[in-house]
Design an enzyme around this catalytic site. Structure first.
Site, PDB file in Angstrom:
ATOM      1  N   SER A 191      39.573  31.432  32.730  1.00 15.74           N
ATOM      2  CA  SER A 191      38.196  31.954  32.737  1.00 15.74           C
ATOM      3  C   SER A 191      37.875  32.721  34.019  1.00 15.74           C
ATOM      4  O   SER A 191      36.796  33.294  34.145  1.00 15.74           O
ATOM      5  CB  SER A 191      37.182  30.810  32.530  1.00 15.74           C
ATOM      6  OG  SER A 191      37.316  29.879  33.572  1.00 15.74           O
TER       7      SER A 191
ATOM      8  N   ALA B 197      38.525  35.808  37.056  1.00 16.89           N
ATOM      9  CA  ALA B 197      38.682  37.272  36.960  1.00 16.89           C
ATOM     10  C   ALA B 197      40.139  37.652  36.692  1.00 16.89           C
ATOM     11  O   ALA B 197      40.422  38.536  35.887  1.00 16.89           O
ATOM     12  CB  ALA B 197      38.189  37.928  38.249  1.00 16.89           C
ATOM     13  N   VAL B 198      41.088  36.985  37.352  1.00 11.38           N
ATOM     14  CA  VAL B 198      42.511  37.279  37.119  1.00 11.38           C
ATOM     15  C   VAL B 198      42.982  36.645  35.822  1.00 11.38           C
ATOM     16  O   VAL B 198      43.674  37.271  35.018  1.00 11.38           O
ATOM     17  CB  VAL B 198      43.367  36.789  38.312  1.00 11.38           C
ATOM     18  CG1 VAL B 198      44.857  36.909  37.999  1.00 11.38           C
ATOM     19  CG2 VAL B 198      43.022  37.579  39.567  1.00 11.38           C
TER      20      VAL B 198
ATOM     21  N   CYS C 141      47.444  40.606  46.290  1.00  9.56           N
ATOM     22  CA  CYS C 141      47.191  41.945  45.725  1.00  9.56           C
ATOM     23  C   CYS C 141      47.429  43.092  46.701  1.00  9.56           C
ATOM     24  O   CYS C 141      48.042  44.108  46.350  1.00  9.56           O
ATOM     25  CB  CYS C 141      45.753  42.013  45.195  1.00  9.56           C
ATOM     26  SG  CYS C 141      44.548  41.300  46.326  1.00  9.56           S
TER      27      CYS C 141
ATOM     28  N   GLN D 151      39.367  46.914  50.556  1.00  6.12           N
ATOM     29  CA  GLN D 151      39.554  46.016  49.406  1.00  6.12           C
ATOM     30  C   GLN D 151      38.251  45.749  48.665  1.00  6.12           C
ATOM     31  O   GLN D 151      37.215  45.446  49.268  1.00  6.12           O
ATOM     32  CB  GLN D 151      40.197  44.696  49.882  1.00  6.12           C
ATOM     33  CG  GLN D 151      41.623  44.920  50.368  1.00  6.12           C
ATOM     34  CD  GLN D 151      42.327  43.664  50.857  1.00  6.12           C
ATOM     35  OE1 GLN D 151      42.916  43.683  51.929  1.00  6.12           O
ATOM     36  NE2 GLN D 151      42.303  42.586  50.078  1.00  6.12           N
TER      37      GLN D 151
ATOM     38  N   GLY E  46      38.473  41.166  44.578  1.00  8.66           N
ATOM     39  CA  GLY E  46      39.558  40.393  45.190  1.00  8.66           C
ATOM     40  C   GLY E  46      39.103  38.996  45.561  1.00  8.66           C
ATOM     41  O   GLY E  46      39.913  38.072  45.671  1.00  8.66           O
TER      42      GLY E  46
ATOM     43  N   LYS F  24      49.240  37.670  55.455  1.00  7.38           N
ATOM     44  CA  LYS F  24      49.955  37.735  54.164  1.00  7.38           C
ATOM     45  C   LYS F  24      50.682  39.070  54.066  1.00  7.38           C
ATOM     46  O   LYS F  24      51.818  39.151  53.614  1.00  7.38           O
ATOM     47  CB  LYS F  24      48.965  37.606  52.990  1.00  7.38           C
ATOM     48  CG  LYS F  24      48.427  36.199  52.787  1.00  7.38           C
ATOM     49  CD  LYS F  24      47.378  36.202  51.676  1.00  7.38           C
ATOM     50  CE  LYS F  24      46.658  34.868  51.623  1.00  7.38           C
ATOM     51  NZ  LYS F  24      45.535  34.875  50.676  1.00  7.38           N
TER      52      LYS F  24
ATOM     53  N   ARG G 186      36.942  44.537  53.697  1.00  7.68           N
ATOM     54  CA  ARG G 186      36.246  44.429  52.397  1.00  7.68           C
ATOM     55  C   ARG G 186      35.208  45.537  52.310  1.00  7.68           C
ATOM     56  O   ARG G 186      34.434  45.729  53.258  1.00  7.68           O
ATOM     57  CB  ARG G 186      35.566  43.057  52.303  1.00  7.68           C
ATOM     58  CG  ARG G 186      34.947  42.786  50.966  1.00  7.68           C
ATOM     59  CD  ARG G 186      35.952  42.414  49.905  1.00  7.68           C
ATOM     60  NE  ARG G 186      36.530  41.109  50.104  1.00  7.68           N
ATOM     61  CZ  ARG G 186      37.689  40.716  49.528  1.00  7.68           C
ATOM     62  NH1 ARG G 186      38.365  41.533  48.743  1.00  7.68           N
ATOM     63  NH2 ARG G 186      38.166  39.513  49.741  1.00  7.68           N
TER      64      ARG G 186
ATOM     65  N   HIS H  29      41.813  48.204  44.969  1.00 12.54           N
ATOM     66  CA  HIS H  29      41.972  48.246  46.429  1.00 12.54           C
ATOM     67  C   HIS H  29      42.564  49.606  46.822  1.00 12.54           C
ATOM     68  O   HIS H  29      43.449  50.125  46.128  1.00 12.54           O
ATOM     69  CB  HIS H  29      42.944  47.169  46.901  1.00 12.54           C
ATOM     70  CG  HIS H  29      42.443  45.757  46.775  1.00 12.54           C
ATOM     71  ND1 HIS H  29      41.150  45.421  46.466  1.00 12.54           N
ATOM     72  CD2 HIS H  29      43.100  44.570  46.957  1.00 12.54           C
ATOM     73  CE1 HIS H  29      41.026  44.095  46.449  1.00 12.54           C
ATOM     74  NE2 HIS H  29      42.188  43.557  46.740  1.00 12.54           N
TER      75      HIS H  29
ATOM     76  N   ASN I  30      43.402  45.899  41.663  1.00 11.02           N
ATOM     77  CA  ASN I  30      43.827  44.640  42.281  1.00 11.02           C
ATOM     78  C   ASN I  30      43.915  43.487  41.305  1.00 11.02           C
ATOM     79  O   ASN I  30      44.682  42.543  41.512  1.00 11.02           O
ATOM     80  CB  ASN I  30      42.872  44.268  43.424  1.00 11.02           C
ATOM     81  CG  ASN I  30      41.423  44.197  42.994  1.00 11.02           C
ATOM     82  OD1 ASN I  30      40.873  45.190  42.490  1.00 11.02           O
ATOM     83  ND2 ASN I  30      40.797  43.060  43.145  1.00 11.02           N
TER      84      ASN I  30
HETATM   85  C1  2RA Z   1      41.254  39.540  48.299  1.00 10.86           C
HETATM   86  N1  2RA Z   1      43.629  39.608  48.545  1.00 10.86           N
HETATM   87  O1  2RA Z   1      41.143  40.748  47.994  1.00 10.86           O
HETATM   88  C2  2RA Z   1      42.549  38.821  48.120  1.00 10.86           C
HETATM   89  C3  2RA Z   1      42.710  38.342  46.715  1.00 10.86           C
HETATM   90  N2  2RA Z   1      44.013  37.811  46.469  1.00 10.86           N
HETATM   91  O2  2RA Z   1      40.369  38.859  48.726  1.00 10.86           O
END
Ligand code: 2RA
Length: 338
Positions: free
Chosen positions: A10, A12-13, A127, A154, A158, A212, A234, A241, A314
């Site tokens: 349920s 988003a991914v 992502c 991003q 995400g 990461k 963000r 992204h 993403n």
């Molecule tokens: C983000 N990379 O965009 C993370 C989600 N996996 O917050």
């Protein structure tokens, strides 16, 4: 044909994982939808049939061949080893096992061979890393990458459904000229801002998201000597992204050579016609599975470096599509563990 379970359908991914199993006509013998207690009881439609999401239990995992999992890392740490122990292969979208040396971290366009040594869990990368390594791989193959400087832009998706809801709520209030609701998902208002923080800060001054990109890039490309200098930001965009990438290689790669390499690379689409204002846009990438590259040019300050812009959905290539592609790689391993 495989017995499949989707954990976290349920979200988003997870929602996109379900749609991709349909779109790509994955050979499903049976399917079940599982979640932690909080999301159990919601319903999911798959190939026209309605399913109720069941609580995840050891018994529910028995007989499952492939688990597609998109849950918080804490849930994955608890349940992925149990699913593997009862004989499934888990494709895990969380960060729980990505840097575990016993767990392959796979992007099918880059290191599909790594699915071979799975011991029941395969990690789906972050992502922002996935789209970057798909673009970097053809360059690395011909000229070995020394260093990457990447700045990300991003989208709020995400951060999951709550990120999307927060941008919508703030945008709605802004349009109505009402006070902007206080942020809860992000540290500051995302409307009107680019936030140079994704996830928590670490003692070295980088965020977890940035580290990461450093560590996962090395693991996926199988080269611990690659230096990565990331800044993750963000932005008030709902989906896809974007990344500005400067890549330094052992020998120079011209823009023309890079275009030729990308034109034949799997999963990459070149959109590079600046004279006609054509370059990759987040809004064009939504709902698509490729990684889009453009604004390709030499670094005027470094003869061995190339600069480009890279965009991808993403939630699809950065998460659900990559996971389903890993499942498709497992199908090729028959009759090995898949
Ligand atoms: C983000 N990379 O965009 C993370 C989600 N996996 O917050």
């Amino acid at each position: 044909m495989k017995n499949v379970a989707v954990v976290g359908a349920s979200g988003a991914v997870g929602e996109r994982m379900v749609r991709l199993l349909e779109e790509r006509n994955f050979p499903v013998a049976s399917i079940k939808f599982l979640a932690s207690e909080r999301s159990a009881g919601k319903s999911v439609t798959f190939r026209g049939e309605k399913f109720v999401i069941q609580p995840i239990t050891r018994q529910a995992l028995e007989g499952v061949d492939i688990v597609l999992s998109s849950t918080p890392a804490s849930v994955s740490r608890e349940w992925s080893p149990i699913a593997a122990a009862v004989g499934a292969v888990v494709i895990d979208n969380s960060s729980a096992f990505r840097m575990d040396p016993d767990v392959p971290l796979v992007v099918p366009e880059v290191n599909p061979q790594d699915v071979l040594w799975n011991k029941g869990i395969i990690a789906n990368p972050n992502c922002s890393t996935i789209q970057m390594v798909v673009a970097l791989k053809p360059l690395h193959d011909v000229a070995r990458i020394r260093r990457v400087v990447v700045s990300t832009y991003q989208s709020v998706s995400g951060a999951g459904m709550t990120g999307i809801v927060e941008l919508e709520a703030q945008t709605g209030a802004g349009v109505r000229n009402e006070p902007i609701p206080a942020p809860s998902k992000f540290a500051h208002a995302i409307l009107g801002n680019c936030l140079p923080q994704i996830d928590d800060f670490l003692p070295n001054g980088y965020t977890k998201e940035e580290m990461k990109m450093v560590n996962e890039t090395r693991k996926i490309l199988g080269d611990a000597s690659i230096d990565v200098c990331p800044t993750c930001v963000r932005v008030p965009v709902a989906y896809s992204h974007s990344e500005s990438i400067v890549v330094e290689t052992e020998r120079p790669i011209t823009a023309e050579e890079a275009v030729a390499l990308w034109m034949k690379a799997p999963g990459v689409t070149v959109v590079d016609d600046p004279a006609n204002k054509r370059y990759p846009l987040a809004s064009d990438a939504v709902g698509r599975d490729d990684v889009f590259v453009g604004r390709i040019r030499s670094d005027l300050s470094n003869p061995n470096a190339l600069v480009f812009w890279c965009v991808s959905d993403n939630l699809r290539k950065g998460a659900a599509t990559n996971a389903v592609q890993i499942a498709e790689e497992l199908l090729k391993l028959e009759p090995a563990r898949a």
